[in-house]
Write a protein that holds these residues in place. Structure first.
Motif: not given
Length: 178
Positions: A20-33, A75-83
């Motif tokens: 459904r278009g969701e994508i995994r995301l690695q967050s570098f913020t102090a509070d990831p959310l 659509g989510a696949e096209r975002l893979t690896g984007a910073e």
């Protein structure tokens, strides 16, 4: 958002999550959310903008995000690896003297405790084992790499425009057996 030196990396998209278009995301913020609270983010060039509609934790170090305009797996696949970047001026000022953003280190002088200038910090790298300061030597030549630890960089003073570096002692290799 205009591309430039004053961008701060906040996260990186991973693989799609579901259909459904969701994508995994690695967050570098102090509070990831909190990555979703910064408003639209961009890629490094500033050409693409990303609005995170929602984020939720998945496991210890990963989030799952819903991105505006992305409704399917393709659509989510096209975002893979984007910073994901934000302009430095959109971030709050550090509250304490000892707080800073890694992006603030770029351009500072790297010098020893005795005042010998080693060069200028040109980047802060991370290849997976911790942050590394990349220093362009004053005399030119190849850049120097120093682990960004309290032992090697005990003093960081953004206000003074310098980082004190205590280079580790060079270690001779063991003699090779014939």
């Amino acid at each position: 958002m205009k591309a430039g030196k004053n961008l701060v990396l906040l996260g990186r998209f991973g693989a799609p999550h579901g259909v459904r278009g969701e994508i995994r995301l690695q967050s570098f913020t102090a509070d990831p959310l909190a990555i979703a609270d910064y408003g639209p983010l961009s890629d490094k060039s500033g050409a693409r903008s990303f609005t995170l509609l929602s984020v939720r934790p998945q496991g210890k170090d990963m989030l799952v995000a819903r991105v505006e305009g992305v409704g399917d797996r393709a659509g989510a696949e096209r975002l893979t690896g984007a910073e994901l970047f934000i302009a430095r001026e959109k971030l709050p000022a550090p509250e304490d003297e000892d707080e800073f953003y890694l992006a603030d280190l770029v351009g500072l002088r790297a010098e020893t405790r005795s005042g010998e200038e080693l060069g200028v910090i040109v980047a802060v790298r991370n290849f997976g084992a911790g942050d590394i300061l990349e220093v362009a030597p004053k005399a030119g030549g190849e850049t120097l790499l120093f682990p960004f630890t309290k032992a090697i960089a005990p003093i960081v003073s953004v206000a003074e425009g310098r980082v004190i570096i205590e280079p580790p002692a060079e270690v001779e290799g063991e003699p090779q057996e014939p």
